[in-house]
Design a protein around this motif. Structure first.
Motif, short mmCIF file in Angstrom:
data_model
loop_
_atom_site.label_atom_id
_atom_site.label_comp_id
_atom_site.label_asym_id
_atom_site.label_seq_id
_atom_site.Cartn_x
_atom_site.Cartn_y
_atom_site.Cartn_z
N ILE A 1 0.83 -1.20 0.00
CA ILE A 1 0.00 0.00 0.00
C ILE A 1 0.87 1.25 0.00
CG2 ILE A 1 -1.64 1.34 1.38
CD1 ILE A 1 -2.83 -1.38 2.32
N ILE A 2 0.56 2.15 -0.94
CA ILE A 2 1.19 3.47 -1.01
C ILE A 2 0.16 4.48 -0.53
CG2 ILE A 2 2.21 5.22 -2.53
CD1 ILE A 2 2.86 2.87 -4.49
N SER A 3 0.46 5.20 0.53
CA SER A 3 -0.49 6.19 1.03
C SER A 3 -0.62 7.33 0.02
CB SER A 3 -0.01 6.76 2.38
OG SER A 3 -0.79 7.90 2.72
N GLY A 4 -1.86 7.62 -0.35
CA GLY A 4 -2.14 8.74 -1.25
C GLY A 4 -2.74 9.91 -0.50
N ASP A 5 -2.15 10.18 0.66
CA ASP A 5 -2.65 11.22 1.56
C ASP A 5 -1.54 12.23 1.81
OD1 ASP A 5 -3.03 12.46 4.33
OD2 ASP A 5 -4.97 11.50 4.03
N SER A 6 -1.82 13.50 1.62
CA SER A 6 -0.78 14.53 1.73
C SER A 6 -0.35 14.80 3.16
CB SER A 6 -1.28 15.84 1.11
OG SER A 6 -2.42 16.32 1.82
N MET A 7 -1.08 14.29 4.15
CA MET A 7 -0.73 14.54 5.56
C MET A 7 -0.03 13.37 6.23
SD MET A 7 -1.46 17.61 6.58
CE MET A 7 -1.50 17.40 8.38
N GLN A 8 -0.24 12.15 5.73
CA GLN A 8 0.34 10.98 6.39
C GLN A 8 1.85 10.86 6.21
OE1 GLN A 8 -1.94 7.47 5.33
NE2 GLN A 8 -3.72 8.15 6.50
N VAL A 9 2.41 11.72 5.37
CA VAL A 9 3.87 11.72 5.19
C VAL A 9 4.59 12.24 6.43
CG1 VAL A 9 3.81 11.98 2.69
CG2 VAL A 9 3.83 14.03 4.13
N TYR A 10 3.87 13.00 7.28
CA TYR A 10 4.53 13.68 8.41
C TYR A 10 4.67 12.77 9.63
CZ TYR A 10 3.62 17.92 5.72
OH TYR A 10 3.58 18.87 4.73
N ARG A 11 5.88 12.72 10.16
CA ARG A 11 6.11 12.04 11.43
C ARG A 11 5.47 12.85 12.56
NH1 ARG A 11 11.59 12.58 9.44
NH2 ARG A 11 12.11 10.78 8.14
#
Length: 317
Positions: free
Chosen positions: A33-43
């Motif tokens: 699964i590749i997250s296609g969410d612009s916010m989930q990239v942030y730790r």
């Protein structure tokens, strides 16, 4: 002729059930699964971004989650480059890549190969536009964009100040509108199957409200407090995300928690409406209604049959 790389995409509004379905399908089809969410990239931003849990991520490989700190830059072009590389790598492993998320621009930049032209920058202009937003409000800045580039203005929310400024900057520096710097391929370069999840509006809004309540119970206020304590500026793009932006005034003692929570619910409902509007334009999507929980098994069975028919040559299927 080279064989196209396989790609499955699961889209839909927030809280519709994308994560649960993606885990079931990825398990069935040996997927990643590749997250296609612009916010989930942030730790450090876990609760408010509704990331898959560590337990869920231990079952299925996940990508583009927790890859940058909240004060680092990230853009649609960054996502596109990373996602395209991951799709190739996952295909090479003879596994099936799933992009799952609700950030329409990010997902479409990959599925339809957006080409982002390099445009010159004007730091002084950016600062001047930021001052307009600070002194006159985000809406005033958005109206300025609307006057020169109504198509981009319709796509961007007034609170997305960074992108509004960028769109005005592109026009002021080049004389061209932002849309003219983004070319969308008519056909996807991938062997693509797009799944769209939808739900009765009242039921979806009820789920959104419940999800926000659960986030608060799970410690979202403390998560935002810790980010502020660690020195992350409230004006950062990450800190302007849903659930974070609204709690900052509460933590500064400016509004009540009840008001902050109500604003999160309201803005998330509006966000879900915009997500659906974006995805409804994409004719390649096959839509499935998730309103009735009793029908979820049937939806899963139908999608499974579609994937088996499309990707019958995948190993172990």
């Amino acid at each position: 002729m080279d064989k196209k790389e396989k790609l499955v995409v699961i889209v839909g509004p927030t809280a519709v059930g994308k994560t649960a379905l993606s885990l079931q399908l990825a398990a069935r089809f040996h997927g990643e699964i590749i997250s296609g969410d612009s916010m989930q990239v942030y730790r450090k931003m876990d609760i408010g971004t509704a990331k898959a849990t560590p337990e869920e991520r231990s079952l299925i490989p996940h990508h583009l989650i927790d890859i940058i700190d909240p004060d680092q830059d990230y853009s649609v072009a960054s996502f596109q480059a990373m996602a395209v590389r991951l799709i190739s790598e996952i295909n090479q492993r003879q596994r099936l890549p799933f992009i799952v998320g609700g950030t329409g621009l990010y997902i479409e930049s990959v599925t339809h190969q957006f080409q982002f032209a390099e445009t010159p920058q004007d730091p002084e202009l950016r600062e001047r536009l930021q001052r307009i937003a600070d002194s006159e409000g985000n809406e005033a800045l958005h109206r300025q964009l609307e006057a020169i580039d109504p198509i981009t203005a319709k796509r961007l929310h007034p609170n997305d100040v960074k992108r509004v400024i960028r769109a005005i900057e592109i026009y002021e520096v080049t004389g061209y509108k932002m849309a003219e710097f983004q070319h969308r391929a008519k056909y996807s370069p991938y062997d693509l199957y797009m799944i769209g999840l939808t739900m009765d509006r009242d039921k979806l809004y009820e789920r959104i409200n419940q999800r926000v309540e659960l986030m608060i119970e799970s410690g979202l206020v403390e998560e935002v407090r810790q980010l502020l304590d660690q020195g992350y500026d409230p004006s950062l793009v990450s800190m302007q995300g849903l659930g974070y932006k609204e709690l900052i005034p509460y933590l500064y003692g400016e509004i009540t928690l009840e008001r902050a929570v109500n604003e999160i619910k309201q803005r998330t409902r509006h966000f879900a409406k915009r997500q659906l509007s974006w995805f409804r334009r994409m004719t390649e999507i096959e839509w499935f209604d998730m309103t009735d929980p009793a029908g979820h098994d049937e939806v899963l069975q139908t999608i499974t049959e579609r994937l088996e028919g499309k990707f019958h040559q995948m190993p172990n299927i």
